[in-house]
Design an enzyme around this catalytic site. Structure first.
Site, short mmCIF file in Angstrom:
data_model
loop_
_atom_site.label_atom_id
_atom_site.label_comp_id
_atom_site.label_asym_id
_atom_site.label_seq_id
_atom_site.Cartn_x
_atom_site.Cartn_y
_atom_site.Cartn_z
N ASP A 9 -21.77 36.05 -39.87
CA ASP A 9 -21.69 36.77 -38.58
C ASP A 9 -21.99 35.71 -37.68
O ASP A 9 -22.27 34.49 -37.90
CB ASP A 9 -23.06 37.73 -39.05
CG ASP A 9 -23.22 38.26 -37.49
OD1 ASP A 9 -22.30 38.82 -36.92
OD2 ASP A 9 -24.62 38.14 -37.22
N ASP A 11 -23.15 36.59 -33.83
CA ASP A 11 -24.31 36.89 -33.02
C ASP A 11 -25.88 36.84 -33.45
O ASP A 11 -25.77 37.82 -34.41
CB ASP A 11 -23.97 37.89 -31.78
CG ASP A 11 -22.91 37.79 -31.05
OD1 ASP A 11 -23.17 36.79 -30.44
OD2 ASP A 11 -21.84 38.23 -31.16
N GLY A 52 -21.21 45.73 -30.03
CA GLY A 52 -19.86 45.65 -29.13
C GLY A 52 -20.19 45.96 -27.57
O GLY A 52 -20.71 46.79 -27.12
N GLY A 53 -19.48 45.02 -26.52
CA GLY A 53 -20.04 44.91 -25.53
C GLY A 53 -19.51 46.07 -24.49
O GLY A 53 -20.40 46.90 -23.84
N GLU A 55 -18.38 48.97 -25.76
CA GLU A 55 -19.31 50.12 -26.30
C GLU A 55 -20.83 50.41 -25.81
O GLU A 55 -21.24 51.34 -25.74
CB GLU A 55 -19.25 49.99 -27.96
CG GLU A 55 -17.92 50.18 -28.38
CD GLU A 55 -17.23 48.83 -28.53
OE1 GLU A 55 -17.64 47.82 -27.93
OE2 GLU A 55 -15.97 48.72 -29.19
N LYS A 85 -17.79 39.54 -17.76
CA LYS A 85 -19.07 39.04 -18.75
C LYS A 85 -18.54 38.14 -19.76
O LYS A 85 -19.14 37.01 -19.98
CB LYS A 85 -19.54 40.56 -19.31
CG LYS A 85 -20.71 40.12 -20.45
CD LYS A 85 -19.94 40.07 -22.04
CE LYS A 85 -21.02 39.47 -22.85
NZ LYS A 85 -20.40 39.60 -24.19
N THR A 122 -17.34 39.17 -37.19
CA THR A 122 -18.08 39.43 -36.00
C THR A 122 -17.64 40.54 -35.29
O THR A 122 -16.45 40.98 -35.12
CB THR A 122 -18.32 38.12 -35.09
OG1 THR A 122 -19.16 38.55 -34.00
CG2 THR A 122 -17.14 37.70 -34.74
N THR A 123 -18.47 41.44 -34.52
CA THR A 123 -17.91 42.32 -33.39
C THR A 123 -17.85 41.51 -32.06
O THR A 123 -17.00 42.30 -31.36
CB THR A 123 -19.46 43.02 -33.28
OG1 THR A 123 -19.64 43.74 -34.46
CG2 THR A 123 -19.21 44.09 -32.31
N ASN A 128 -15.29 34.13 -27.70
CA ASN A 128 -16.49 33.72 -27.79
C ASN A 128 -17.04 32.99 -29.01
O ASN A 128 -17.56 31.87 -28.89
CB ASN A 128 -17.47 35.01 -27.69
CG ASN A 128 -17.44 35.94 -26.58
OD1 ASN A 128 -17.07 35.26 -25.50
ND2 ASN A 128 -18.09 37.08 -26.46
C1 XBP Z 1 -23.25 41.32 -32.10
C2 XBP Z 1 -22.87 42.11 -31.01
C3 XBP Z 1 -21.90 41.83 -29.79
C4 XBP Z 1 -22.20 40.89 -28.63
C5 XBP Z 1 -21.59 41.27 -27.67
O1 XBP Z 1 -22.40 41.29 -33.14
O2 XBP Z 1 -23.06 43.32 -31.13
O3 XBP Z 1 -21.10 42.88 -29.42
O4 XBP Z 1 -23.57 41.64 -28.26
O5 XBP Z 1 -20.08 40.68 -27.67
P1 XBP Z 1 -22.45 40.16 -34.28
P2 XBP Z 1 -18.95 41.47 -26.90
O6 XBP Z 1 -23.74 39.99 -34.66
O7 XBP Z 1 -21.62 41.07 -35.50
O8 XBP Z 1 -21.50 39.06 -34.13
O9 XBP Z 1 -19.55 41.70 -25.41
O10 XBP Z 1 -17.90 40.21 -27.01
O11 XBP Z 1 -18.44 42.58 -27.65
MG MG Z 2 -25.35 39.85 -35.68
#
Ligand code: XBP
Ligand code: MG
Length: 238
Positions: A9, A11, A52-53, A55, A85, A122-123, A128
């Site tokens: 993953d 983030d 997801g940002g 969402e 963003k 990842t989401t 990024n």
């Molecule tokens: C983490 C998330 C992401 C980020 C924002 O997902 O929920 O949405 O907060 O990224 P993961 P975006 O831990 O699965 O990586 O704004 O690009 O959607």
């Molecule tokens: Mg995560």
């Protein structure tokens, strides 16, 4: 079969990106658009329930600014805010302001040396991911990963299994011969629904979440070497 692939993953797992990375990038986009939204660290923790940002912004507007969603151009406005963003967030990554978590670079190096396959599920937005890898590991680090699954390429974001299933199909390795590394309950649900053995490294926002079903729950990867990960995986299989 022994462990063949590690699926990371991003983030919260590769780097603690949320509180001091994504959150200020969202706020910078809101300021730039002269929108009276501001996400403090506490509120952002609640909003993380939605992955997801785009969402997440929609969820926030539903709760706190329904008039925004009533605008005829609401979808386009969310897309524009998200693009801004991402621009702010990528600039922070390029400036080296978001380091990898302890032990991550070492585990990746060991896995490469042992010829394990590496992947990302990842989401977050693809840009990024590649910028983080480049800025924190090496200019060609994105090429170290056999598969990078990110963002809107699947219909449902985590906790749905879609992104892990997408990555597994392209890796061509059965889930039981892989190991996922995650930081959140939503990530764990997603990986487990794809039948992946999963190790958790708790992050700032996820420390108190329920990680039932994880192979191990660690504070970080600082003291974890590839041999430890292989052992955890072996114990699960036997
Ligand atoms: C983490 C998330 C992401 C980020 C924002 O997902 O929920 O949405 O907060 O990224 P993961 P975006 O831990 O699965 O990586 O704004 O690009 O959607
Ligand atoms: Mg995560």
């Amino acid at each position: 079969m022994q462990l063949q692939a590690l699926i990371f993953d991003v983030d919260g797992t590769l780097a603690d990106t949320e509180r001091d990375g994504h959150r200020p990038a969202f706020n910078a986009a809101f300021d730039e658009a002269a929108l009276a939204w501001h996400w403090d660290a506490g509120l952002y923790g609640e909003l993380l329930a939605v992955t997801g940002g785009k969402e997440r912004m929609r969820f926030y507007a539903e709760r706190y600014d329904p008039a925004f969603l009533a605008r005829p151009d609401a979808d386009e406005a969310i897309r524009r805010l998200h693009a801004a963003k991402t621009r702010h967030y990528v600039a922070m990554l390029e400036a080296g302001r978001i380091p990898l978590r302890p032990g991550v670079a070492e585990l990746i190096a060991e896995a490469r040396a042992a010829r394990l396959r590496l992947a990302i599920a990842t989401t977050t937005t693809p840009e990024n991911v590649t910028t983080l890898l480049k800025a924190s590991l090496a200019p060609d680090a994105a090429d170290w990963f056999a598969v990078i699954g990110a963002g809107d390429i699947v219909p449902e974001k985590k906790p749905a299994p879609d992104i892990y299933l997408w990555v597994l199909e392209r890796l061509g390795v059965p889930p039981e011969d892989c190991l996922a590394i995650e930081d959140s309950a939503n990530g764990l649900k997603s990986a487990m629904a794809a039948r992946l053995p999963t190790v958790i490294t708790r992050s700032i926002y996820t420390a108190g979440e329920d990680f039932t079903g994880a192979l191990a729950v660690l504070p970080d990867l600082a003291a974890t070497r590839l041999a430890d990960v292989q052992l955890m995986h072996q114990i699960k299989k036997s």
